[in-house]
Design an enzyme around this catalytic site. Structure first.
Site, PDB file in Angstrom:
ATOM      1  N   LEU C 224       1.508 -11.178   2.977  1.00 19.69           N
ATOM      2  CA  LEU C 224       0.323 -11.950   2.582  1.00 19.69           C
ATOM      3  C   LEU C 224      -0.370 -12.596   3.787  1.00 19.69           C
ATOM      4  CD1 LEU C 224      -1.392 -13.133   0.273  1.00 19.69           C
ATOM      5  CD2 LEU C 224       0.188 -15.057   0.214  1.00 19.69           C
ATOM      6  N   ASP C 225      -1.652 -12.273   3.980  1.00 20.11           N
ATOM      7  CA  ASP C 225      -2.488 -12.924   4.990  1.00 20.11           C
ATOM      8  C   ASP C 225      -1.936 -12.781   6.406  1.00 20.11           C
ATOM      9  OD1 ASP C 225      -4.090 -13.713   2.884  1.00 20.11           O
ATOM     10  OD2 ASP C 225      -3.141 -15.659   2.688  1.00 20.11           O
TER      11      ASP C 225
END
Lengths: 282, 282, 282, 282
Positions: C224-225
């Site tokens: 994530l990210d």
């Protein structure tokens, strides 16, 4: 035109600004600048009033005394100060001198109206740069940290420090000092907080491949890099910027953000509320 | 929470803000936002007060009536408006649609609380884009300029235009129209004024080799590109940016600067004073 | 003038650029643009050569074949593409349409030379906005995530998706999809990464009291990210900006950063190397 | 790693970069950095090659000699320099010292690898600040301008000035000096050119009510403020910024833009072409 600064924060209620401005008007004060902010989420009220000192019927102690009953009723945090009385600012530095040099230049040229009774460092590198300005320099080594911070605390007290500026001072001040000068210690962190809290932010920014780097000027608290932010500055970087380039570009961000933060503070333009700060910029 | 907006400018005098805030407090009004600026050079006072409408004891016409004697005495320019009543905004466009498209999106998504009774163009290009939003589109060719502007003036009147936005409308409005809607015509100029007043600013920016280009949102007056500036936006360019690249990069500057300018205006955040504007940004 | 784009990354060695440019010159190619970067820390070489297609003696397949032996010897990652062949871009959106609207406008106006064979959403909100542009819209609900992503994968395959753009698509794509389109899924995250990874970044930015907010355009990976950042954009905020204001100001950052990221990608201006990206901006 | 810098501009032709890089490779040179720009409008080619000096088979004079026939054939403007040989930079200043102080700090801290054989001023104000750095200061009063500039020319010659920096030197250099050091005089103008060419730009910016002010670093030519621009910097201003505030905010723009311009120049990152400059930024 010299100004008297009234800074106040308190729970909001109807008619607050009317009371404050009427109080000033009642004592003959002409308002030069008024900043006000009512936080709709916290229900808190913040204001900064700059009053033309020459128009006031009372002197400062009398004005403070006249204001106290109102302030008490409002349960307010407040100060009334003469802007022309320079704040006493102690600067701490380690081995990177760009922020110190920048502050010294702004002070010497008159841009930053402060007194600098003392510069402290855990290295001797900037003794000459400081002393040739006619300023006092104290070398406080940090091999024995407890002794160092005790020594520092005494120094702060002895010069009546009103503001302590960590100009790339690479040591974390202990809780006792943070508590004794709450909201009066300003740090410059060399990253765009909350990115890269802690050590080596430029190296970590390089490793992450960010396209903007920055610096954060904030109040130091006992929690590392968690204090209220006053100002931030960023600069665009690209893939060809190596860690050394980030250091170089970051230095200019740091100088600008720190100088602005100190400026806002000494002109009573910053009001702290919990973990945040209200800044009436100029 | 809906707001009543009091906007005022007048010569400065002692106790002005106290009078305004006391007036509001007297009528039960709780202040949501207060912006004030006293210009030390011109001696002029400017303020915008946002009052929680629900706390006011008077309705709008009564409040205006109650305020009038004070305003007259202060020789003030002033308005009191209900922020929830949407302004009627007419948009003019020629053959470049990015600003129109941007405004339409902000309007449709609710970011820009306005009514758009009419879009006018001297080309048919954006009829479909306008009409599919359920908006009225009028084609007013400018071959015969006098006739065109007479027609336009009638259209503005017929829809009770409160604000006219030149969203890259490549025609200069005649003095009669500027005079009939003073301070109510907003233009976006595709340069960082006062650089490159007039035609072909991007080409001239390219020829000059500037390293930043920009856009300027300003009030249109009868003097070309001389009206009060509301906002400006810039973007960095380099030697490899050809004139077409400047156009492309500039479009984003134009969209942002225009959208902000319109936003500030419809929320009564702009006060015009001579050739300049006071903008209480949000 | 149409361009053939050669994009290459490989371990650095002496004479690399000479070999590449000589190869191009040998086949008659006139260079329109050359970007090169040698990373002194990783010892890796990156280049993008834009060749005037009309001057090349070989067609694309023959040019690729001619280049293969060199590329193999260099152990290079490389592509040779015709810039005039539009990339097939699938856009995913949830309930916030500003990025989708922005991309559609740039596509419709010709600024973004792509094909959009499909727009997918887990809501019906933007069906009309998509279909009125003559584009296909598919509603893929995510109540059953496994089924939804299986369906999506089929859709991507069926339209030969070359790039997948998450235009505020508030779902995390599963590892299988990230692995099938590596370096070909672009996400816009509504914070200045690595600040505020994950959910509700504007709310957390508000709570932290930062003075700048931003957006990050990056390649989506299974983490994530954490994917390589292509571009970032920031805007200054102040104490009076409430969470809703941050959302509003952030939207413009998101639109700009995403549009630039997509633009750089489709023009082969981005080279991924590990967790970072080399971006030859225009 | 020390670098040899080859800077070249000439009419474009097929295979140019291949010839340059092959020339370097032929002499064993490993390329550290390559920047290239072909201007499609003027048909001109510009390049900067940074070669690892240690890998070159020839010393500098021999390399220049080896390159000359190629350069002649290409009708090129070119230089080959050793980046580690510091440029000799003369700084001129009048009564505002912020740019001088900034350059001195960058020089002293090693950020700016230059030699400063001389600082010249038409005032005595900064003698001490200069001399305490161990630098030579010459006071050249400008009551008799012709004599002053003749004196200055002799001084420039006597110290073998390679670059002349006008660090807020409020005098216009005569054509003879501009002609003798073409492309080697850098000025900082305190406005965002071409806005406010000439005197008192901050005052005029204030009067016009611009929302951004700036500074421009450019080569001085005999035409006032018309020389090729190297870099520009801007800062946002608001209605409450008085002329003195613009001066203060502008100072930081000036320092940054000038420091960057000087940096680009001394690293051979600027190529002048007519009235414009190609800048390969770092």
């Amino acid at each position: 035109m010299s100004a008297t600064l009234l800074k106040i924060s308190c729970p909001d209620r109807v008619g607050l600004l009317a009371r404050l401005t009427s109080f000033v008007a009642y004592h003959g004060g002409n308002l030069l600048e008024v900043h006000q902010f009512t936080d709709p989420l916290s229900g808190w009220f913040f204001a900064r009033l700059a009053i033309d000192t020459g128009t006031l019927a009372l002197d400062l102690p009398a004005l403070r005394k006249a204001f106290k009953p109102t302030a008490d009723e409002l349960q307010a945090d407040w100060t009334i100060r003469d802007e022309t009385v320079k704040m006493r600012v102690v600067i701490l530095v380690s081995k990177l001198g760009h922020c110190l040099a920048d502050l010294l230049w702004r002070w010497r040229s008159g841009e930053l109206p402060i007194d600098i009774p003392l510069v402290i460092s855990n290295h001797e590198d900037f003794r000459e740069m400081t002393e040739r300005e006619g300023l006092r320099f104290e070398f406080v080594p940090t091999d024995d940290k407890a002794a160092a911070f005790e020594k520092m605390r005494e120094l702060f007290r002895s010069v009546n420090a009103e503001l302590i500026v960590l100009a790339r001072y690479m040591q974390i001040l202990p809780r006792e000092i943070c508590d004794e000068w709450p909201g009066r210690i300003i740090n410059i962190h060399h990253s765009f907080l909350p990115s890269f809290v802690g050590a080596n932010p430029y190296k970590r920014a390089y490793d992450r491949g960010v396209k903007l780097i920055g610096a954060t000027c904030h109040y130091a608290t006992a929690e590392l890099d968690e204090g209220p932010i006053i100002d931030q500055e960023v600069v665009r970087v690209e893939h060809f910027h190596m860690p050394d380039d980030l250091l170089r570009l970051g230095r200019d961000c740091e100088r600008l953000a720190l100088a602005r933060g100190v400026r806002y503070h000494i002109h009573d333009r910053v009001l702290i509320h919990g973990k945040k700060s209200i800044v009436f910029r100029d």
